[in-house]
Design an enzyme around this catalytic site. Structure first.
Site, PDB file in Angstrom:
ATOM      1  N   GLY A  83       8.019   2.722  -0.237  1.00  0.00           N
ATOM      2  CA  GLY A  83       7.302   3.146  -1.444  1.00  0.00           C
ATOM      3  C   GLY A  83       8.265   3.441  -2.588  1.00  0.00           C
ATOM      4  O   GLY A  83       8.021   3.065  -3.730  1.00  0.00           O
TER       5      GLY A  83
ATOM      6  N   GLY B 179       8.741   6.357   6.185  1.00  0.00           N
ATOM      7  CA  GLY B 179       9.819   7.217   5.712  1.00  0.00           C
ATOM      8  C   GLY B 179      11.099   6.473   5.382  1.00  0.00           C
ATOM      9  O   GLY B 179      12.064   7.058   4.889  1.00  0.00           O
ATOM     10  N   VAL B 180      11.118   5.143   5.589  1.00  0.00           N
ATOM     11  CA  VAL B 180      12.365   4.401   5.362  1.00  0.00           C
ATOM     12  C   VAL B 180      12.659   4.228   3.863  1.00  0.00           C
ATOM     13  O   VAL B 180      13.795   3.988   3.468  1.00  0.00           O
ATOM     14  CB  VAL B 180      12.321   3.018   6.085  1.00  0.00           C
ATOM     15  CG1 VAL B 180      11.391   2.040   5.393  1.00  0.00           C
ATOM     16  CG2 VAL B 180      13.698   2.426   6.193  1.00  0.00           C
TER      17      VAL B 180
ATOM     18  N   ARG C 185      -2.965  12.263   0.169  1.00  0.00           N
ATOM     19  CA  ARG C 185      -1.975  13.334   0.041  1.00  0.00           C
ATOM     20  C   ARG C 185      -2.098  13.927  -1.357  1.00  0.00           C
ATOM     21  O   ARG C 185      -2.687  13.287  -2.244  1.00  0.00           O
ATOM     22  CB  ARG C 185      -0.563  12.769   0.209  1.00  0.00           C
ATOM     23  CG  ARG C 185      -0.273  12.284   1.599  1.00  0.00           C
ATOM     24  CD  ARG C 185       1.129  11.668   1.642  1.00  0.00           C
ATOM     25  NE  ARG C 185       1.357  11.003   2.911  1.00  0.00           N
ATOM     26  CZ  ARG C 185       1.985   9.831   3.034  1.00  0.00           C
ATOM     27  NH1 ARG C 185       2.416   9.188   1.967  1.00  0.00           N
ATOM     28  NH2 ARG C 185       2.164   9.310   4.223  1.00  0.00           N
TER      29      ARG C 185
ATOM     30  N   ASN D  14      18.302   0.355   4.127  1.00  0.00           N
ATOM     31  CA  ASN D  14      18.214   1.336   3.039  1.00  0.00           C
ATOM     32  C   ASN D  14      19.020   2.581   3.411  1.00  0.00           C
ATOM     33  O   ASN D  14      18.478   3.575   3.883  1.00  0.00           O
ATOM     34  CB  ASN D  14      16.750   1.711   2.760  1.00  0.00           C
ATOM     35  CG  ASN D  14      16.634   2.676   1.589  1.00  0.00           C
ATOM     36  OD1 ASN D  14      17.578   2.823   0.797  1.00  0.00           O
ATOM     37  ND2 ASN D  14      15.487   3.330   1.477  1.00  0.00           N
TER      38      ASN D  14
ATOM     39  N   ARG E  88       4.947   9.342  13.976  1.00  0.00           N
ATOM     40  CA  ARG E  88       5.553   8.296  13.133  1.00  0.00           C
ATOM     41  C   ARG E  88       6.941   7.911  13.649  1.00  0.00           C
ATOM     42  O   ARG E  88       7.334   6.742  13.619  1.00  0.00           O
ATOM     43  CB  ARG E  88       5.596   8.762  11.669  1.00  0.00           C
ATOM     44  CG  ARG E  88       4.218   8.714  11.027  1.00  0.00           C
ATOM     45  CD  ARG E  88       4.145   9.207   9.594  1.00  0.00           C
ATOM     46  NE  ARG E  88       2.750   9.147   9.152  1.00  0.00           N
ATOM     47  CZ  ARG E  88       2.303   8.489   8.075  1.00  0.00           C
ATOM     48  NH1 ARG E  88       3.147   7.856   7.302  1.00  0.00           N
ATOM     49  NH2 ARG E  88       1.025   8.466   7.772  1.00  0.00           N
TER      50      ARG E  88
ATOM     51  N   ARG F  35      10.353  14.742   2.967  1.00  0.00           N
ATOM     52  CA  ARG F  35       9.212  14.355   2.122  1.00  0.00           C
ATOM     53  C   ARG F  35       8.101  15.407   2.205  1.00  0.00           C
ATOM     54  O   ARG F  35       7.394  15.647   1.232  1.00  0.00           O
ATOM     55  CB  ARG F  35       8.693  12.974   2.553  1.00  0.00           C
ATOM     56  CG  ARG F  35       7.665  12.412   1.594  1.00  0.00           C
ATOM     57  CD  ARG F  35       7.322  10.973   1.901  1.00  0.00           C
ATOM     58  NE  ARG F  35       6.533  10.841   3.119  1.00  0.00           N
ATOM     59  CZ  ARG F  35       6.082   9.680   3.614  1.00  0.00           C
ATOM     60  NH1 ARG F  35       6.368   8.558   2.985  1.00  0.00           N
ATOM     61  NH2 ARG F  35       5.369   9.635   4.716  1.00  0.00           N
TER      62      ARG F  35
HETATM   63  N1  LIG Z   1      18.113   5.556   0.478  1.00  0.00           N
HETATM   64  C1  LIG Z   1      17.548   6.767   0.546  1.00  0.00           C
HETATM   65  N2  LIG Z   1      18.295   7.850   0.741  1.00  0.00           N
HETATM   66  C2  LIG Z   1      17.756   9.077   0.829  1.00  0.00           C
HETATM   67  N3  LIG Z   1      16.424   9.327   0.707  1.00  0.00           N
HETATM   68  C3  LIG Z   1      15.627   8.278   0.510  1.00  0.00           C
HETATM   69  C4  LIG Z   1      16.131   6.939   0.411  1.00  0.00           C
HETATM   70  N4  LIG Z   1      15.102   6.103   0.210  1.00  0.00           N
HETATM   71  C5  LIG Z   1      13.990   6.880   0.179  1.00  0.00           C
HETATM   72  N5  LIG Z   1      14.294   8.176   0.354  1.00  0.00           N
HETATM   73  C6  LIG Z   1      13.369   9.316   0.440  1.00  0.00           C
HETATM   74  O1  LIG Z   1      12.751   9.232   1.726  1.00  0.00           O
HETATM   75  C7  LIG Z   1      11.409   9.692   1.660  1.00  0.00           C
HETATM   76  C8  LIG Z   1      10.494   8.612   2.220  1.00  0.00           C
HETATM   77  O2  LIG Z   1      10.462   7.530   1.323  1.00  0.00           O
HETATM   78  P1  LIG Z   1       9.129   6.716   1.065  1.00  0.00           P
HETATM   79  O3  LIG Z   1       8.006   7.658   0.868  1.00  0.00           O
HETATM   80  O4  LIG Z   1       9.424   5.753  -0.026  1.00  0.00           O
HETATM   81  O5  LIG Z   1       9.005   5.997   2.467  1.00  0.00           O
HETATM   82  P2  LIG Z   1       7.945   4.911   2.956  1.00  0.00           P
HETATM   83  O6  LIG Z   1       8.696   3.921   3.713  1.00  0.00           O
HETATM   84  O7  LIG Z   1       7.160   4.421   1.803  1.00  0.00           O
HETATM   85  O8  LIG Z   1       7.045   5.774   3.913  1.00  0.00           O
HETATM   86  P3  LIG Z   1       5.508   5.517   4.373  1.00  0.00           P
HETATM   87  O9  LIG Z   1       5.496   4.263   5.133  1.00  0.00           O
HETATM   88  O10 LIG Z   1       5.206   6.695   5.210  1.00  0.00           O
HETATM   89  O11 LIG Z   1       4.672   5.470   3.161  1.00  0.00           O
HETATM   90  C9  LIG Z   1      11.122  10.034   0.225  1.00  0.00           C
HETATM   91  O12 LIG Z   1      11.210  11.432   0.051  1.00  0.00           O
HETATM   92  C10 LIG Z   1      12.236   9.308  -0.551  1.00  0.00           C
HETATM   93  O13 LIG Z   1      12.574   9.990  -1.739  1.00  0.00           O
HETATM   94  N1  LIG Z   2      -1.207  -3.074   8.192  1.00  0.00           N
HETATM   95  C1  LIG Z   2      -1.231  -2.313   7.102  1.00  0.00           C
HETATM   96  N2  LIG Z   2      -0.381  -1.285   6.984  1.00  0.00           N
HETATM   97  C2  LIG Z   2      -0.417  -0.570   5.853  1.00  0.00           C
HETATM   98  C3  LIG Z   2      -1.298  -0.854   4.810  1.00  0.00           C
HETATM   99  N3  LIG Z   2      -1.098   0.040   3.815  1.00  0.00           N
HETATM  100  C4  LIG Z   2      -0.114   0.847   4.220  1.00  0.00           C
HETATM  101  N4  LIG Z   2       0.298   0.475   5.451  1.00  0.00           N
HETATM  102  C5  LIG Z   2       1.363   1.068   6.263  1.00  0.00           C
HETATM  103  O1  LIG Z   2       0.911   2.258   6.842  1.00  0.00           O
HETATM  104  C6  LIG Z   2       2.015   3.089   7.109  1.00  0.00           C
HETATM  105  C7  LIG Z   2       1.701   4.510   6.731  1.00  0.00           C
HETATM  106  O2  LIG Z   2       1.459   4.626   5.377  1.00  0.00           O
HETATM  107  P1  LIG Z   2       1.234   6.080   4.714  1.00  0.00           P
HETATM  108  O3  LIG Z   2       0.905   5.808   3.287  1.00  0.00           O
HETATM  109  O4  LIG Z   2       0.150   6.743   5.477  1.00  0.00           O
HETATM  110  O5  LIG Z   2       2.549   6.790   4.872  1.00  0.00           O
HETATM  111  C8  LIG Z   2       3.196   2.505   6.326  1.00  0.00           C
HETATM  112  O6  LIG Z   2       4.030   1.845   7.259  1.00  0.00           O
HETATM  113  C9  LIG Z   2       2.561   1.490   5.443  1.00  0.00           C
HETATM  114  O7  LIG Z   2       3.416   0.386   5.228  1.00  0.00           O
HETATM  115  C10 LIG Z   2      -2.167  -1.965   4.959  1.00  0.00           C
HETATM  116  O8  LIG Z   2      -2.979  -2.317   4.087  1.00  0.00           O
HETATM  117  N5  LIG Z   2      -2.102  -2.651   6.113  1.00  0.00           N
END
Ligand SMILES: Nc1ncnc2c1ncn2[C@@H]1O[C@H](COP(=O)(O)OP(=O)(O)OP(=O)(O)O)[C@@H](O)[C@H]1O
Ligand SMILES: Nc1nc2c(ncn2[C@@H]2O[C@H](COP(=O)(O)O)[C@@H](O)[C@H]2O)c(=O)[nH]1
Length: 402
Positions: free
Chosen positions: A149, A145-146, A175, A302, A279, A268
């Protein structure tokens, strides 16, 4: 100082006796590394055209079939091999494109040494040589969620020809809009566990109750496209990648606060309440480790998304105008049957002599190995190749191939 080629190959006939009591299929090369002779190709191949490996241990007089990691060359009508730096063998494949011509079989690199301990067997690892200036992979970690992505998507959208995403495997369910093969390879646990057992994964971890992992093939696919590989993985995964000697830049993304992280996860709307709580619980430990473990080269906060993205670009050297990635070449290098390889200082010389009526041509392919970077797991980058045409009347021309 010139060095004698490790061997000459491809003029071997089917059924040729190797002197090791093996029945040759005419594809073997033999390279001595210390007490061991590495036999590449031939008798133990799954098929006549694929490249198998056997090791003859001179100290015990025994043959060993090693665990082979990485993707091996697909086909091989013939090859030459030469020892490079005592820890890897360079292989040039006959009749292949420049993208597919030079391979490395790592026999004693740090990565291979580490894998030998894990597998308890002899281990070798394939790594293909890729041309171009593609830079080190980028590992991005941080709590769920940070915004990892989100930042990666921004980068890939702005620089589509520069970055390629390493598509992970996961046992979690897709998803809403997630596509198999694009966001993840969604897979069954038993299939993934079996692949892990066979050394197909660079790293894997149990994250928030599901199995996630980066296959070696996923990072090779990005390197083959000439792009810089981005991995989005958790902290445990980043630690394993570091331990596995992947030469990469490690970046940890930190939230401004736990409260903000929770708001982002909830907004999200992709997880159940139970999953969100799990999480968040894991996030505290991840942040702690991210900040203190020494795994990461950089920590980015971030808070404001645009600012964080600017900082990420800066850190990846994209502050000014972005460099253009060199596309992989599709030029065909076709070392003939009698080609040989020799080593002169940091240059490997592939000697391709062709005799036609009234025209004797000599074509040298010069490979500068001083700028090689990376290696198994994944590709060996920085391949720099020139071709020189020498005709009977002397030097004719030099072409840069990469
Ligand atoms: N700087 C920010 N300020 C506010 N909202 C943000 C910011 N960066 C990302 N978001 C929002 O926070 C949510 C989580 O972001 P994102 O899905 O990119 O997280 P993630 O780190 O990839 O999570 P995961 O590890 O679960 O895949 C999204 O809805 C995104 O739009
Ligand atoms: N060690 C690994 N971690 C991974 C990989 N691909 C994603 N991730 C991490 O999992 C969490 C959750 O992801 P989500 O898509 O279910 O929200 C997130 O922290 C990813 O960075 C992997 O190949 N290896």
């Amino acid at each position: 100082m010139g060095e004698a080629p490790a061997f000459f190959v491809d003029n071997l006939q089917n059924g040729f006796s190797t002197g090791f009591g093996l029945k040759s299929k005419g594809f073997e090369t033999f390279t001595d590394v210390g007490d061991k002779t590495f036999v590449i190709g031939g008798a133990n191949c799954d098929s006549a055209s694929s490249v198998g490996i056997q090791i003859y241990d001179k100290s015990t007089g025994k043959w060993v079939i090693p665990t082979v990691l990485g993707t091996k060359p697909k086909t091989c009508k013939g090859h030459s091999a030469i020892l490079l730096n005592e820890d890897r063998i360079m292989i040039s494949i006959r009749g292949s494109t420049l993208d597919d011509c030079i391979w490395f079989l790592e026999v004693d690199t740090e990565y291979v040494k580490e894998q030998k301990k894990d597998f308890g067997t002899e281990v070798v690892a394939w790594s293909k040589g890729v041309t171009g200036e593609a830079e080190k992979p980028v590992v991005i970690s941080g709590p769920s969620g940070v915004g990892k992505g989100t930042l990666i998507n921004m980068l890939m959208k702005e620089f589509p020809s520069m970055f390629g995403f390493s598509v992970s495997h996961t046992t979690r369910a897709p998803r809403g809009l997630e596509k198999n093969g694009v966001h993840y390879h969604f897979t069954e646990r038993n299939v993934m566990e079996n692949d892990i057992k066979h050394g197909k994964f660079l790293e894997f971890a149990s994250v928030h109750g599901n199995l996630y992992g980066t296959s070696i093939e996923a990072i090779e696919a990005v390197a083959d496209s000439g792009k810089r590989c981005i991995l989005d993985i958790d902290v445990q995964g980043a630690r394993s990648v570091r331990a596995n000697y992947l030469d990469a830049v490690f970046i940890f993304i930190c939230p401004p606060s736990m409260r903000e992280l929770e708001e982002r996860l909830r907004a999200r709307g992709t997880e159940t309440e139970e999953q969100i709580l799990k999480r968040l619980r894991n996030a505290e430990a991840e942040i702690e480790q991210g900040k203190s473990s020494g795994i990461f080269d950089y920590i980015l906060y971030n808070d404001n998304l645009e600012e964080c993205y600017e900082n990420l670009m800066e850190l990846l050297g994209l502050g000014g105008s972005a460099p253009i990635n060199q596309k992989p070449s599709s030029k065909v290098i076709d070392p003939p049957s009698n080609h040989s390889v020799s080593k002169i200082n940091n240059k490997m010389v592939i000697n391709c002599e062709t005799k036609e009526v009234g025209n004797e041509a000599k074509n040298l392919i010069i490979l500068d190995v001083s700028s090689l970077r990376g290696g198994a797991p994944g590709r060996t980058r920085g391949l720099n190749i020139h071709a020189i045409d020498l005709f009977s009347d002397g030097l004719n021309g030099i072409h840069e191939l990469s």
